[in-house]
Design an enzyme around this catalytic site. Structure first.
Site, PDB file in Angstrom:
ATOM      1  CE1 TYR A   1      -2.839  -3.011   0.094  1.00 44.10           C
ATOM      2  CE2 TYR A   1      -4.221  -1.874   2.127  1.00 44.10           C
ATOM      3  CZ  TYR A   1      -4.119  -2.949   1.035  1.00 44.10           C
ATOM      4  OH  TYR A   1      -5.151  -3.845   0.857  1.00 44.10           O
TER       5      TYR A   1
ATOM      6  CE  LYS B   1       0.534 -17.096  -2.354  1.00 47.08           C
ATOM      7  NZ  LYS B   1      -0.106 -18.619  -2.475  1.00 47.08           N
TER       8      LYS B   1
ATOM      9  CG  ASP C   1      -2.666 -19.773  -0.827  1.00 48.46           C
ATOM     10  OD1 ASP C   1      -1.972 -19.950   0.207  1.00 48.46           O
ATOM     11  OD2 ASP C   1      -2.400 -20.232  -1.793  1.00 48.46           O
TER      12      ASP C   1
ATOM     13  CG  ASP D   1      -7.404  -4.060   3.389  1.00 45.43           C
ATOM     14  OD1 ASP D   1      -8.512  -4.273   4.187  1.00 45.43           O
ATOM     15  OD2 ASP D   1      -7.502  -3.502   2.471  1.00 45.43           O
TER      16      ASP D   1
ATOM     17  CG  ASP E   1     -13.108  -6.595   4.795  1.00 47.25           C
ATOM     18  OD1 ASP E   1     -12.577  -6.114   5.919  1.00 47.25           O
ATOM     19  OD2 ASP E   1     -13.352  -5.951   3.925  1.00 47.25           O
TER      20      ASP E   1
END
Ligand code: IPM
Ligand code: MG
Length: 369
Positions: free
Chosen positions: A142, A193, A225, A249, A253
């Site tokens: 980001y 990852k 994942d 992020d 959620d």
């Protein structure tokens, strides 16, 4: 009596409505007379853009830096979809996080017993769920440079975002995770990852090194994942999940939805303790966004915002008894069957934003009578 200073930044959409309900709670604590809060208020997001052409003014930034803590509502909405990228509403939030160096974002996902049925997962999967996602908040893709879209001259464009992590950034968030795990279930799951990303390789390595100082805490590594899959399969296997800005992020959620409503979950964003005063810069905000579709209707759920203030009591002011009391008041209102629209089952009666705020204040009265 110490006076704690708070900057309120309601922002856009449902932000102002839910902030009104926190003000009721603040007034309740001030009237009780054992703690004292002084508040100032300013604009952020689209509201600040409309007033100043910027997502947060320098004056508001100065206030945020000076306050003991910031309470933030939400930013954004379709009204500002076409404003320049640098001044889009979200830029205000990103500047606050970056300038205040709020690198540790705590996102608890707790399933209130009264709401286990509201989850899209089976009640037995989520009942009693209590996990904490610790998201790195000031680094990663980001913020990494270069970050640009360039014209290639052949009618094609090229977009670049850069994922960058230095070891100190990983080390401090890993240590925060181990410290938090010590106060909870004693387990940390680190997600990255490393199978495809260099930043994942370094993340894994630095977290493992930091763990040497926290041998009493159990550490496990998971690919992000697979972690997402495990979160919806059997979330109760987790205690603290530590992960980078982007994965955090998304995974937060997902975790939020496990609990039955995004409208229920608070978050805390903390900086490092000041070497002289020991105080941390801090910002508290609901995990949900500005929900422009329901703004102004009195339909928003103020619980995530009020629970964010409970986190503020706990983490900025060490007012643990007050934080416990406020969290109990929220649970008590839910136990009575009070529901805003987002958490109501089909056919259940609903109450408005301000009725929920009033109900929580009434529970504060009842619990402390
Ligand atoms: C969040 C939000 C923000 C983010 C947006 C509003 C910039 O999604 O806090 O999770 O991506 O960090
Ligand atoms: Mg998000």
């Amino acid at each position: 009596m110490t006076t704690h200073t708070l900057l309120l930044l309601p922002g856009d959409g449902i932000g102002p409505e839910i902030m009104v309900e926190v003000k009721k709670v603040l007034a309740w604590f001030n009237a009780r007379g054992t703690v004292s809060f002084e508040t100032d208020e300013d604009l952020v997001g689209g509201a600040a853009y409309d007033a100043h052409g910027k997502a947060i003014s320098d004056a508001a930034m100065d206030k945020a830096m000076a306050a003991d803590a910031v309470l933030f509502g939400a930013v954004g909405g379709p009204k500002w979809d076409s404003v320049p990228y640098d001044v889009r509403p979200e830029a205000g939030l990103l500047r606050l996080r970056k300038d205040m160096q709020l690198f540790a974002n705590l996102r608890p996902a707790i399933c209130y017993p009264a709401l286990a049925d509201a989850s899209s997962l089976k009640p037995e999967v989520v009942e009693g769920l209590d996990i904490l996602i610790l998201r790195e908040l000031t680094g990663g893709v980001y913020f990494g440079e270069p970050k640009e879209i360039t014209e290639l001259g052949n009618g094609q464009k090229r977009a670049v975002d850069t994922q960058v992590y230095e070891s100190y950034e990983i080390d401090r968030i890993a240590r925060a995770a181990f410290e938090l795990a010590r106060t909870r279930g004693g387990k940390v799951t680190s997600m990255e990852k490393r199978n495809v990303m260099k930043s994942g390789v370094l993340w894994n390595e630095v977290v493992t090194q930091a763990h040497a100082d926290y041998q009493d805490v159990k550490l496990e590594h998971m690919l992000a994942d697979a972690g997402g899959m495990q979160l919806v399969r059997w979330p109760k296997q987790f205690d603290v999940i530590v992960t980078d800005n982007l994965f955090g992020d998304m995974l937060s959620d997902v975790a939020a939805m496990l609990t039955g409503s995004l409208g229920m979950l608070p978050s805390a964003s903390l900086g490092a303790p000041d070497p002289e005063t020991g105080k941390r810069k801090a910002l508290y905000e609901p995990v949900h966004g500005s929900a422009p579709d329901i703004a102004g209707q009195g339909a928003a759920n103020p619980i995530a915002m009020i629970a964010s203030f409970a986190m503020c009591l706990r983490y900025s002011f060490e007012l643990v008894a007050e934080a416990d009391l406020l969290e109990k008041a929220i649970s008590a209102a839910l136990d009575k069957g009070l529901r805003t629209r987002d958490i109501a089952q089909k056919g259940e009666a609903t109450i408005s934003t301000s009725q929920m705020g009033d109900a929580i204040v009434a529970e504060l009265d009842a619990l402390s009578a």
